[in-house]
Design a protein around this motif. Sequence first.
Motif, PDB file in Angstrom:
ATOM      1  N   ASN A  42       0.153  10.234  -5.342  1.00  0.00           N
ATOM      2  CA  ASN A  42      -0.311   8.881  -5.055  1.00  0.00           C
ATOM      3  C   ASN A  42      -0.816   8.815  -3.611  1.00  0.00           C
ATOM      4  O   ASN A  42      -0.923   9.842  -2.944  1.00  0.00           O
ATOM      5  CB  ASN A  42       0.812   7.853  -5.296  1.00  0.00           C
ATOM      6  N   ARG A  43      -1.119   7.618  -3.128  1.00  0.00           N
ATOM      7  CA  ARG A  43      -1.662   7.462  -1.778  1.00  0.00           C
ATOM      8  C   ARG A  43      -0.589   7.347  -0.703  1.00  0.00           C
ATOM      9  O   ARG A  43      -0.905   7.301   0.490  1.00  0.00           O
ATOM     10  CB  ARG A  43      -2.563   6.218  -1.717  1.00  0.00           C
ATOM     11  N   ASN A  44       0.680   7.257  -1.059  1.00  0.00           N
ATOM     12  CA  ASN A  44       1.742   7.131  -0.067  1.00  0.00           C
ATOM     13  C   ASN A  44       1.757   8.357   0.843  1.00  0.00           C
ATOM     14  O   ASN A  44       1.382   9.447   0.423  1.00  0.00           O
ATOM     15  CB  ASN A  44       3.100   6.954  -0.743  1.00  0.00           C
ATOM     16  N   GLN A  45       2.194   8.154   2.086  1.00  0.00           N
ATOM     17  CA  GLN A  45       2.194   9.225   3.087  1.00  0.00           C
ATOM     18  C   GLN A  45       3.539   9.276   3.807  1.00  0.00           C
ATOM     19  O   GLN A  45       4.156   8.241   4.051  1.00  0.00           O
ATOM     20  CB  GLN A  45       1.106   8.985   4.141  1.00  0.00           C
ATOM     21  N   VAL A  46       3.957  10.470   4.167  1.00  0.00           N
ATOM     22  CA  VAL A  46       5.123  10.650   5.024  1.00  0.00           C
ATOM     23  C   VAL A  46       4.592  10.842   6.440  1.00  0.00           C
ATOM     24  O   VAL A  46       3.801  11.756   6.688  1.00  0.00           O
ATOM     25  CB  VAL A  46       5.968  11.875   4.605  1.00  0.00           C
ATOM     26  N   HIS A  47       4.998   9.978   7.370  1.00  0.00           N
ATOM     27  CA  HIS A  47       4.536  10.049   8.756  1.00  0.00           C
ATOM     28  C   HIS A  47       5.628  10.614   9.654  1.00  0.00           C
ATOM     29  O   HIS A  47       6.813  10.360   9.448  1.00  0.00           O
ATOM     30  CB  HIS A  47       4.101   8.668   9.252  1.00  0.00           C
ATOM     31  N   TYR A  48       5.185  11.368  10.654  1.00  0.00           N
ATOM     32  CA  TYR A  48       6.053  11.988  11.643  1.00  0.00           C
ATOM     33  C   TYR A  48       5.647  11.370  12.974  1.00  0.00           C
ATOM     34  O   TYR A  48       4.569  11.662  13.500  1.00  0.00           O
ATOM     35  CB  TYR A  48       5.874  13.516  11.613  1.00  0.00           C
ATOM     36  N   ALA A  49       6.501  10.469  13.470  1.00  0.00           N
ATOM     37  CA  ALA A  49       6.143   9.629  14.615  1.00  0.00           C
ATOM     38  C   ALA A  49       7.053   9.919  15.799  1.00  0.00           C
ATOM     39  O   ALA A  49       8.236  10.212  15.644  1.00  0.00           O
ATOM     40  CB  ALA A  49       6.232   8.159  14.226  1.00  0.00           C
ATOM     41  N   LEU A  50       6.489   9.813  16.987  1.00  0.00           N
ATOM     42  CA  LEU A  50       7.204  10.106  18.222  1.00  0.00           C
ATOM     43  C   LEU A  50       7.529   8.809  18.947  1.00  0.00           C
ATOM     44  O   LEU A  50       6.631   8.022  19.258  1.00  0.00           O
ATOM     45  CB  LEU A  50       6.331  11.003  19.106  1.00  0.00           C
ATOM     46  N   SER A  51       8.816   8.568  19.215  1.00  0.00           N
ATOM     47  CA  SER A  51       9.246   7.410  19.991  1.00  0.00           C
ATOM     48  C   SER A  51       9.097   7.737  21.471  1.00  0.00           C
ATOM     49  O   SER A  51       9.570   8.778  21.939  1.00  0.00           O
ATOM     50  CB  SER A  51      10.706   7.060  19.702  1.00  0.00           C
ATOM     51  N   LEU A  52       8.427   6.841  22.215  1.00  0.00           N
ATOM     52  CA  LEU A  52       8.127   7.064  23.632  1.00  0.00           C
ATOM     53  C   LEU A  52       8.603   5.906  24.480  1.00  0.00           C
ATOM     54  O   LEU A  52       8.660   4.763  24.013  1.00  0.00           O
ATOM     55  CB  LEU A  52       6.613   7.209  23.830  1.00  0.00           C
ATOM     56  N   ASP A  53       8.876   6.186  25.766  1.00  0.00           N
ATOM     57  CA  ASP A  53       9.095   5.100  26.712  1.00  0.00           C
ATOM     58  C   ASP A  53       7.756   4.770  27.371  1.00  0.00           C
ATOM     59  O   ASP A  53       6.733   5.369  27.045  1.00  0.00           O
ATOM     60  CB  ASP A  53      10.196   5.439  27.719  1.00  0.00           C
ATOM     61  N   TRP A  68       8.140   6.816   5.335  1.00  0.00           N
ATOM     62  CA  TRP A  68       7.083   6.657   4.346  1.00  0.00           C
ATOM     63  C   TRP A  68       6.179   5.498   4.737  1.00  0.00           C
ATOM     64  O   TRP A  68       6.666   4.437   5.124  1.00  0.00           O
ATOM     65  CB  TRP A  68       7.668   6.311   2.977  1.00  0.00           C
ATOM     66  N   ARG A  69       4.880   5.673   4.620  1.00  0.00           N
ATOM     67  CA  ARG A  69       3.925   4.559   4.591  1.00  0.00           C
ATOM     68  C   ARG A  69       3.594   4.380   3.128  1.00  0.00           C
ATOM     69  O   ARG A  69       2.980   5.242   2.508  1.00  0.00           O
ATOM     70  CB  ARG A  69       2.662   4.879   5.387  1.00  0.00           C
ATOM     71  N   MET A  70       4.040   3.274   2.555  1.00  0.00           N
ATOM     72  CA  MET A  70       3.924   3.010   1.122  1.00  0.00           C
ATOM     73  C   MET A  70       2.578   2.345   0.837  1.00  0.00           C
ATOM     74  O   MET A  70       2.493   1.172   0.524  1.00  0.00           O
ATOM     75  CB  MET A  70       5.102   2.149   0.649  1.00  0.00           C
ATOM     76  N   LEU A  71       1.513   3.124   0.954  1.00  0.00           N
ATOM     77  CA  LEU A  71       0.158   2.599   0.815  1.00  0.00           C
ATOM     78  C   LEU A  71      -0.131   2.065  -0.581  1.00  0.00           C
ATOM     79  O   LEU A  71      -1.046   1.249  -0.746  1.00  0.00           O
ATOM     80  CB  LEU A  71      -0.857   3.673   1.208  1.00  0.00           C
ATOM     81  N   GLU A  72       0.625   2.506  -1.565  1.00  0.00           N
ATOM     82  CA  GLU A  72       0.448   1.977  -2.920  1.00  0.00           C
ATOM     83  C   GLU A  72       0.815   0.498  -2.976  1.00  0.00           C
ATOM     84  O   GLU A  72       0.335  -0.228  -3.837  1.00  0.00           O
ATOM     85  CB  GLU A  72       1.299   2.767  -3.927  1.00  0.00           C
ATOM     86  N   ARG A  73       1.685   0.028  -2.059  1.00  0.00           N
ATOM     87  CA  ARG A  73       2.109  -1.369  -2.030  1.00  0.00           C
ATOM     88  C   ARG A  73       1.389  -2.194  -0.983  1.00  0.00           C
ATOM     89  O   ARG A  73       1.417  -3.402  -1.022  1.00  0.00           O
ATOM     90  CB  ARG A  73       3.610  -1.450  -1.793  1.00  0.00           C
ATOM     91  N   GLY A  74       0.813  -1.523   0.038  1.00  0.00           N
ATOM     92  CA  GLY A  74       0.109  -2.247   1.090  1.00  0.00           C
ATOM     93  C   GLY A  74       0.097  -1.451   2.379  1.00  0.00           C
ATOM     94  O   GLY A  74       0.950  -0.584   2.593  1.00  0.00           O
ATOM     95  N   PRO A  75      -0.849  -1.725   3.288  1.00  0.00           N
ATOM     96  CA  PRO A  75      -1.030  -0.917   4.497  1.00  0.00           C
ATOM     97  C   PRO A  75       0.110  -1.013   5.511  1.00  0.00           C
ATOM     98  O   PRO A  75       0.281  -0.113   6.319  1.00  0.00           O
ATOM     99  CB  PRO A  75      -2.331  -1.452   5.093  1.00  0.00           C
TER     100      PRO A  75
END
Length: 174
Positions: A42-53, A68-75
């Motif tokens: 499907n269009r859902n994506q697993v994102h790897y994000a960096l927390s910064l100060d 998860w970014r659940m793109l199937e349900r909304g941006p």
Amino acid sequence: MLPGSGFNNLTAVALTTVATLASAAGAPLPSQSAFFLSRSENRNQVHYALSLDEACRPVGTRPVQVYWRMLERGPSEVEELLGVEQPVYGLEDSQPVEATAEGWRVRVSLKAFPSRPIDITTARVDGKCQVQAWTKLGNSVSQLEHVFVKTSWPFRSTSCGWMAWDRMGSPSMN
């Protein structure tokens, strides 16, 4: 695996995000996605994000968050990974943080690909934090945009492609 370290012959053209610096002093900025994993299901994506100060320094001993970014349900729909998904999409426990001449580097490895380290770098560019992911593809270090996995249920990978771009905008895949 950093630009300027002799491995900078491949450079990014995609998925570099910046954060606004409107946070309170010392408070972490919203996490910036360094790269993502997409699947054939499907269009859902697993994102790897960096927390910064606000100084673009990684925050905490495990600054890379996976969601998860659940793109199937909304941006704007997001969810945490389920425990059963951790072995497939999660990160190895170690996330060493190192200061570099350009800014900071966090080294991570996907649990599904422990022998392929990914360096997530951050630096201040034009007054904003810039986050990039780098990994070795073939004999070159490239900026990683995303990983595509052809899957079958439940959590079985049948093939995988790592996508990055060189300075001319040509794809570099492995």
